[in-house]
Design a protein around this motif. Structure first.
Motif, short mmCIF file in Angstrom:
data_model
loop_
_atom_site.label_atom_id
_atom_site.label_comp_id
_atom_site.label_asym_id
_atom_site.label_seq_id
_atom_site.Cartn_x
_atom_site.Cartn_y
_atom_site.Cartn_z
N ALA A 25 0.87 -1.18 0.00
CA ALA A 25 0.00 0.00 0.00
C ALA A 25 0.90 1.23 0.00
CB ALA A 25 -0.91 -0.01 1.22
N ILE A 26 0.91 1.95 -1.11
CA ILE A 26 1.78 3.12 -1.21
C ILE A 26 1.21 4.25 -0.36
CG2 ILE A 26 2.72 4.88 -2.76
CD1 ILE A 26 2.73 2.73 -4.96
N VAL A 27 2.03 4.73 0.57
CA VAL A 27 1.65 5.86 1.42
C VAL A 27 2.13 7.14 0.74
CG1 VAL A 27 1.87 6.90 3.70
CG2 VAL A 27 1.78 4.40 3.48
N PHE A 28 3.44 7.21 0.44
CA PHE A 28 4.02 8.36 -0.26
C PHE A 28 5.09 7.87 -1.22
CE2 PHE A 28 2.93 10.31 3.95
CZ PHE A 28 1.97 11.18 3.49
N ASP A 29 5.14 8.50 -2.37
CA ASP A 29 6.20 8.28 -3.35
C ASP A 29 6.24 9.50 -4.26
OD1 ASP A 29 3.94 7.86 -4.98
OD2 ASP A 29 4.77 6.10 -5.95
N ARG A 30 7.12 9.46 -5.24
CA ARG A 30 7.26 10.61 -6.14
C ARG A 30 5.95 10.92 -6.86
NH1 ARG A 30 11.89 12.87 -7.45
NH2 ARG A 30 13.01 10.99 -6.84
N ALA A 31 5.20 9.89 -7.27
CA ALA A 31 3.95 10.11 -8.01
C ALA A 31 2.84 10.69 -7.14
CB ALA A 31 3.48 8.80 -8.65
N SER A 32 2.81 10.33 -5.86
CA SER A 32 1.70 10.76 -5.01
C SER A 32 2.00 11.99 -4.17
CB SER A 32 1.26 9.62 -4.08
OG SER A 32 2.29 9.31 -3.16
N ALA A 33 3.30 12.27 -3.93
CA ALA A 33 3.63 13.40 -3.06
C ALA A 33 4.91 14.12 -3.47
CB ALA A 33 3.76 12.92 -1.61
N ASN A 34 5.47 13.76 -4.63
CA ASN A 34 6.69 14.40 -5.13
C ASN A 34 7.83 14.35 -4.11
OD1 ASN A 34 8.21 15.58 -7.14
ND2 ASN A 34 7.74 17.66 -6.47
N VAL A 35 8.05 13.16 -3.53
CA VAL A 35 9.15 12.95 -2.59
C VAL A 35 10.03 11.81 -3.09
CG1 VAL A 35 7.92 13.83 -0.58
CG2 VAL A 35 7.75 11.41 -1.14
N SER A 36 11.30 11.81 -2.70
CA SER A 36 12.21 10.79 -3.21
C SER A 36 12.13 9.45 -2.49
CB SER A 36 13.65 11.30 -3.19
OG SER A 36 14.05 11.61 -1.88
N PRO A 37 11.87 9.38 -1.18
CA PRO A 37 11.74 8.04 -0.60
C PRO A 37 10.40 7.43 -1.00
CG PRO A 37 11.43 9.68 1.12
CD PRO A 37 11.80 10.42 -0.14
N THR A 38 10.37 6.11 -1.01
CA THR A 38 9.11 5.39 -1.18
C THR A 38 8.72 4.87 0.19
OG1 THR A 38 9.65 4.77 -3.44
CG2 THR A 38 8.00 3.43 -2.31
N VAL A 39 7.49 5.20 0.60
CA VAL A 39 6.97 4.77 1.89
C VAL A 39 5.72 3.95 1.61
CG1 VAL A 39 6.06 5.51 4.13
CG2 VAL A 39 7.83 6.89 2.97
N CYS A 40 5.67 2.73 2.14
CA CYS A 40 4.49 1.90 1.93
C CYS A 40 4.25 1.01 3.14
CB CYS A 40 4.63 1.05 0.66
SG CYS A 40 6.01 -0.07 0.66
N VAL A 41 3.05 0.48 3.21
CA VAL A 41 2.73 -0.54 4.19
C VAL A 41 2.73 -1.85 3.41
CG1 VAL A 41 0.98 -1.47 5.76
CG2 VAL A 41 1.35 1.00 5.62
N GLU A 42 3.53 -2.80 3.87
CA GLU A 42 3.59 -4.10 3.22
C GLU A 42 2.82 -5.09 4.08
OE1 GLU A 42 6.69 -6.91 0.77
OE2 GLU A 42 7.47 -5.18 1.87
N ILE A 43 1.89 -5.77 3.46
CA ILE A 43 0.99 -6.69 4.16
C ILE A 43 1.25 -8.09 3.62
CG2 ILE A 43 -1.41 -7.28 4.65
CD1 ILE A 43 -2.00 -4.25 3.84
N PHE A 44 1.65 -8.99 4.52
CA PHE A 44 1.96 -10.37 4.16
C PHE A 44 0.83 -11.28 4.60
CE2 PHE A 44 5.90 -8.12 4.75
CZ PHE A 44 6.77 -8.64 3.81
N ASP A 45 0.30 -12.07 3.67
CA ASP A 45 -0.69 -13.07 4.02
C ASP A 45 -0.07 -14.12 4.94
OD1 ASP A 45 -2.53 -11.81 2.33
OD2 ASP A 45 -2.04 -13.11 0.63
N VAL A 46 -0.87 -14.95 5.59
CA VAL A 46 -0.36 -16.04 6.41
C VAL A 46 0.52 -16.92 5.52
CG1 VAL A 46 -0.98 -18.09 7.76
CG2 VAL A 46 -2.35 -15.99 7.95
N GLY A 47 1.75 -17.16 5.96
CA GLY A 47 2.70 -17.95 5.18
C GLY A 47 3.33 -17.19 4.03
#
Length: 139
Positions: A25-47
């Protein structure tokens, strides 16, 4: 300049491939907020786990929000759980796997982006479900 404020409803969520067992889930990146780091929430299914991957210049940091996992880097594995922070240096071959009985949630920050956001956005768009929103919303 005003700060950018987003809620989980605003995040764009992707599976990088149809058989991926994690979503980003992209929180912030260059396309959404014009910032250089990529910030996301990574969600892993069971296993679920990432495929082994490596970044030539980027440093990748994970903060474990919920669940338990194993973080692998250059042939070594360490347990991770909610509240832990993990820093993966450039060039380290790494992946995270979920060993919880439920989903594993991490906040991921990559600097510099090194085409990470573009890889995520090239995937299959999906949505956060009720369980995800319960973890990510303010209470």
């Amino acid at each position: 300049m005003m700060p950018v404020v987003k809620t989980p409803k605003d995040y764009q969520v992707y599976r990088i491939s149809p058989d991926a067992t994690n979503r980003l889930a992209i929180v912030f990146d260059r396309a959404s907020a014009n910032v250089s780091p990529t910030v996301c929430v990574e969600i892993f299914d069971v296993g679920g786990k990432q495929p082994p991957n490596q970044h030539q210049w980027a440093v990748e940091m994970f903060f474990i929000l919920k669940g338990e996992g194993l973080a692998h880097c250059d042939g070594k594995a360490v347990p991770i759980q909610a509240g832990d922070s993990l820093l993966v240096p450039p060039a380290g071959i790494h992946f995270i796997e979920n060993i919880s009985s439920g989903r594993l949630y991490t906040l991921c920050i990559m600097v510099p982006n090194e085409h990470f956001a573009e890889l995520i956005r090239s995937g299959i768009e999906v949505e956060l479900d009720e369980e995800d929103l319960a973890v990510l919303h303010r209470t």
